[in-house]
Design a protein around this motif. Structure first.
Motif, short mmCIF file in Angstrom:
data_model
loop_
_atom_site.label_atom_id
_atom_site.label_comp_id
_atom_site.label_asym_id
_atom_site.label_seq_id
_atom_site.Cartn_x
_atom_site.Cartn_y
_atom_site.Cartn_z
N GLY A 117 0.84 -1.18 0.00
CA GLY A 117 0.00 0.00 0.00
C GLY A 117 0.88 1.24 0.00
O GLY A 117 1.96 1.24 0.61
N THR A 118 0.44 2.30 -0.69
CA THR A 118 1.24 3.52 -0.77
C THR A 118 0.40 4.73 -0.38
O THR A 118 -0.82 4.74 -0.56
CB THR A 118 1.78 3.72 -2.21
N LEU A 119 1.08 5.73 0.14
CA LEU A 119 0.43 6.98 0.53
C LEU A 119 1.35 8.13 0.15
O LEU A 119 2.54 8.12 0.48
CB LEU A 119 0.17 7.01 2.04
N ALA A 120 0.79 9.12 -0.55
CA ALA A 120 1.57 10.30 -0.96
C ALA A 120 0.82 11.55 -0.54
O ALA A 120 -0.34 11.74 -0.91
CB ALA A 120 1.80 10.29 -2.47
N LEU A 121 1.48 12.40 0.24
CA LEU A 121 0.93 13.70 0.66
C LEU A 121 1.69 14.78 -0.09
O LEU A 121 2.88 15.02 0.17
CB LEU A 121 1.07 13.89 2.17
N LYS A 122 1.01 15.45 -1.01
CA LYS A 122 1.65 16.47 -1.84
C LYS A 122 1.60 17.83 -1.15
O LYS A 122 0.71 18.12 -0.35
CB LYS A 122 0.96 16.53 -3.20
N ASP A 123 2.59 18.66 -1.50
CA ASP A 123 2.72 20.01 -0.94
C ASP A 123 2.83 19.94 0.59
O ASP A 123 2.35 20.83 1.30
CB ASP A 123 1.55 20.91 -1.35
N PHE A 124 3.48 18.91 1.09
CA PHE A 124 3.62 18.72 2.53
C PHE A 124 4.77 19.60 3.02
O PHE A 124 5.93 19.37 2.69
CB PHE A 124 3.89 17.25 2.86
N GLY A 125 4.46 20.60 3.82
CA GLY A 125 5.48 21.51 4.32
C GLY A 125 5.81 22.64 3.38
O GLY A 125 6.09 23.76 3.81
N LYS A 126 5.74 22.38 2.07
CA LYS A 126 6.06 23.40 1.08
C LYS A 126 5.50 22.94 -0.25
O LYS A 126 5.42 21.74 -0.55
CB LYS A 126 7.58 23.60 0.98
N GLU A 127 5.10 23.89 -1.06
CA GLU A 127 4.55 23.56 -2.36
C GLU A 127 5.58 22.80 -3.20
O GLU A 127 6.72 23.22 -3.33
CB GLU A 127 4.12 24.82 -3.09
N GLY A 128 5.16 21.67 -3.75
CA GLY A 128 6.05 20.86 -4.58
C GLY A 128 6.69 19.71 -3.84
O GLY A 128 7.20 18.78 -4.46
N ASN A 129 6.68 19.75 -2.50
CA ASN A 129 7.25 18.66 -1.72
C ASN A 129 6.25 17.52 -1.60
O ASN A 129 5.04 17.73 -1.63
CB ASN A 129 7.66 19.13 -0.33
N VAL A 130 6.76 16.29 -1.42
CA VAL A 130 5.89 15.11 -1.29
C VAL A 130 6.41 14.24 -0.15
O VAL A 130 7.59 13.86 -0.13
CB VAL A 130 5.85 14.29 -2.60
N LEU A 131 5.54 13.92 0.76
CA LEU A 131 5.84 12.96 1.83
C LEU A 131 5.24 11.62 1.43
O LEU A 131 4.04 11.54 1.13
CB LEU A 131 5.27 13.43 3.16
N GLY A 132 6.05 10.56 1.41
CA GLY A 132 5.58 9.27 0.95
C GLY A 132 5.84 8.15 1.92
O GLY A 132 6.85 8.15 2.64
N VAL A 133 4.91 7.18 1.93
CA VAL A 133 5.04 5.99 2.76
C VAL A 133 4.65 4.78 1.92
O VAL A 133 3.63 4.81 1.21
CB VAL A 133 4.16 6.06 4.02
N VAL A 134 5.45 3.72 2.00
CA VAL A 134 5.15 2.45 1.33
C VAL A 134 5.26 1.34 2.37
O VAL A 134 6.27 1.25 3.08
CB VAL A 134 6.12 2.18 0.16
N PHE A 135 4.23 0.51 2.45
CA PHE A 135 4.27 -0.61 3.38
C PHE A 135 3.70 -1.84 2.70
O PHE A 135 2.68 -1.75 2.00
CB PHE A 135 3.45 -0.31 4.64
N GLY A 136 4.35 -2.98 2.88
CA GLY A 136 3.84 -4.18 2.25
C GLY A 136 4.69 -5.41 2.51
O GLY A 136 5.57 -5.41 3.38
N GLN A 137 4.41 -6.43 1.72
CA GLN A 137 5.12 -7.69 1.79
C GLN A 137 5.67 -8.01 0.41
O GLN A 137 4.91 -8.15 -0.55
CB GLN A 137 4.19 -8.81 2.26
N GLN A 138 6.97 -8.10 0.30
CA GLN A 138 7.59 -8.42 -0.97
C GLN A 138 7.32 -9.90 -1.31
O GLN A 138 6.88 -10.67 -0.46
CB GLN A 138 9.09 -8.12 -0.92
N PRO A 139 7.55 -10.31 -2.60
CA PRO A 139 7.25 -11.69 -3.01
C PRO A 139 7.78 -12.74 -2.03
O PRO A 139 8.96 -12.74 -1.68
CB PRO A 139 7.91 -11.78 -4.38
N THR A 140 6.88 -13.61 -1.65
CA THR A 140 7.17 -14.62 -0.63
C THR A 140 6.64 -15.97 -1.10
O THR A 140 5.50 -16.06 -1.58
CB THR A 140 6.50 -14.24 0.70
N VAL A 141 7.43 -17.03 -0.96
CA VAL A 141 7.00 -18.38 -1.33
C VAL A 141 6.15 -18.95 -0.20
O VAL A 141 6.60 -19.12 0.93
CB VAL A 141 8.21 -19.29 -1.60
N THR A 142 4.89 -19.24 -0.55
CA THR A 142 3.98 -19.80 0.48
C THR A 142 3.82 -21.31 0.34
O THR A 142 3.38 -21.97 1.28
CB THR A 142 2.60 -19.14 0.37
#
Length: 542
Positions: free
Chosen positions: A457-482
């Motif tokens: 899942g991803t989240l992007a907050l644009k103009d965070f702190g200043k116009e043009g800046n982007v705060l981003g977060v990525v969280f997940g599970q990379q490929p895993t053999v089940t």
């Protein structure tokens, strides 16, 4: 005024005089009908009727020598009258009074036409106002003229020294300083002894120059030159590809032709792209992660850019066709052959590794996009390690990259769903999930299959702190053999991927991105310590 008069009249003074005189030439001496006073002429004219066509005169014929002159005065200017009996009597003598009356009637008509034609012209007062404004703003007008002259000079210089009329140069330079933190290197097998993690701060670079040419306005030929020295030190230090960074491309400081492709429209609803080398699906299709897809200005990790399904088959030639690319619903099909340029047995365009890809996109609005993707792959690994399996595009655990071992040929069916949602101009939420079924084509497990899953899942907050800046977060599970028939290649635990970054817009051409990547239970082994990767990336675009 004389110029306006004759433009309206459309005849010269000589023609006017000749027309009036000639039409009433004294070829017949009807003295009893001569009018010798102005009063008589006026009385006589009252009995005359104004005509609108020369054909209304019964005694005027097209063969008469003055016919055209009379026709012009009657039909063009409407200043000739006839007698009550419908005759013009052009052969009778003309008195001076009659000439004066006829000329006056025509001049009145001309004055009327002039007044009508010049009703909207500027007055002397308007001209005076304009002159006063011109004097008041003379300095500004002079400055404007100077700017126009300067622009003309610069335009002429650019035209004389332009690189190409069809090609533009787009460049990107990435510098990064990276440090890895952790106690031990990651190992896949819990029974394998670990080694201490030793890391030094590294400084690397990557430079790309794109030559983008268009010959029709809707096509594009791309030639990309690349040089870099990032030797993918992070996985070597950490022991896992789960810590691989996004901008890793090592050419040993040599300049290479990294990309060569041509895209064009077959029609308004069909877009075609042919890759000659380094074909990559993520360059040709929507990956539903607009804020993080770029390796130079997006996520700092390889996995954080987009779903691994877009990395399949990369590295060689390819053909991508998109139907209705600008519509709310579009369909893309692609065929990539990573070893297309190798003529040896088991390689080539159709007899070697390949990925057949399809994606159905739904874009009901600019705020919401969703796509369903499928890929069928074949990775014909050779024993000896000359062509190791890469089932997940170098993302995830080592077991997921080679579910049956690095030297076992593997086919795969990959399914993915990706989406992005932008509830406002400053917030974007996205994510993807995927499932892959791997089948061993060689070795003792031939015909048996393994299963690989991943999500993020991803989240992007644009103009965070200043116009043009982007705060981003990525969280997940990379490929895993089940699930796998190979006991020692099944991932026992779950590794989690957490990534935070802050893109700082220094200018339109410079971006600085500090970021931190955290891998919990690296290599899906909870006995491994958490690994941290800190990086400071600076990107120059031009």
């Amino acid at each position: 005024m004389s110029k306006i008069f004759w433009n309206v009249l459309k005849v010269s003074p000589a023609v006017l005089a000749a027309s009036l005189l000639a039409a009433n030439s004294a070829l017949a001496g009807e003295a009893n009908e001569q009018i010798t006073t102005v009063a008589q002429l006026t009385q006589q004219n009252d009995s005359m009727g104004q005509v609108t066509s020369v054909s209304q005169f019964s005694d005027v014929q097209p063969t008469d020598w003055a016919f055209q002159a009379l026709q012009s005065l009657v039909e063009r200017y409407g200043c000739i009258a006839g007698y009550p009996n419908g005759t013009y009597r052009g052969n009778r003598a003309l008195t001076r009074y009659e000439f004066a009356a006829g000329l006056n009637a025509c001049l009145d008509r001309v004055n009327e036409l002039i007044a009508t034609a010049t009703a909207d012209l500027v007055t002397k007062e308007d001209l005076a106002t304009l002159q006063r404004l011109q004097e008041e703003f003379s300095a500004e007008l002079a400055t404007l003229r100077g700017r126009v002259d300067a622009l003309e000079a610069r335009t002429a210089e650019l035209e004389a020294n332009q690189f190409s009329t069809t090609t533009k140069l787009v460049g990107e330079a990435v510098f990064d300083a990276t440090q890895v933190f952790g106690d031990n290197q990651a190992v896949p097998n819990p029974q394998t002894p670990t080694r201490d993690l030793t890391s030094n701060t590294t400084f690397d670079y990557r430079v790309r120059l794109n030559l983008l040419s268009s010959f029709t306005g809707t096509d594009q030929l791309q030639v990309r030159l690349q040089s870099g020295n990032n030797v993918n030190a992070t996985p070597n230090v950490t022991g896992t590809n789960q810590t691989r960074l996004a901008f890793v491309d090592n050419t040993s400081n040599q300049v290479q032709v990294d990309k060569l492709n041509y895209a064009f429209n077959l029609s308004d609803y069909i877009r075609v792209k042919v890759d000659a080398n380094t074909a990559e699906l993520w360059e040709n299709v929507n990956v539903f992660n607009p804020d993080f897809r770029s390796s130079g200005t997006g996520a700092i990790s390889r996995y954080g850019r987009f779903s691994p399904i877009y990395r399949l088959g990369s590295g060689g030639a390819g053909l991508t066709v998109t139907l209705n690319p600008k519509g709310a619903i579009s369909l893309t099909g692609a065929y990539l052959a990573s070893k297309a340029s190798n003529p040896d047995a088991g390689f080539g365009l159709f007899n070697g590794d390949y990925a057949a890809f399809g994606q159905l996109e739904f874009k009901p609005s600019k705020a919401f996009n969703i796509g369903f993707a499928y890929a069928h792959t074949y990775d014909g690994a050779r024993n000896g390690g000359t062509n190791n399996v890469n089932f997940t595009g170098n993302t995830g655990s080592f077991n997921a990259i080679a579910p049956f071992g690095t030297g076992v040929a593997t086919t795969g069916n990959h399914y993915g769903i990706q989406a992005s949602f932008q509830p406002s101009s400053k917030l974007t939420i996205g994510g993807w999930a995927g499932y892959s079924n791997a089948v061993a084509e060689t070795g003792p497990n031939r015909g048996r299959d393994a299963e690989v899953v991943y999500w993020a899942g991803t989240l992007a907050l644009k103009d965070f702190g200043k116009e043009g800046n982007v705060l981003g977060v990525v969280f997940g599970q990379q490929p895993t053999v089940t699930d796998t028939p190979v006991a020692n290649r099944r991932d026992g635990d779950t590794a989690y991927h957490l990534e935070g970054l802050y893109k700082i817009k220094v200018s339109n051409n410079i971006q600085v991105t500090p970021g931190l990547l955290v891998i919990f239970n690296p290599e899906n082994n909870d006995r491994n310590d958490t690994i941290y990767v800190g990086t400071l990336r600076t990107t120059f675009t031009f």
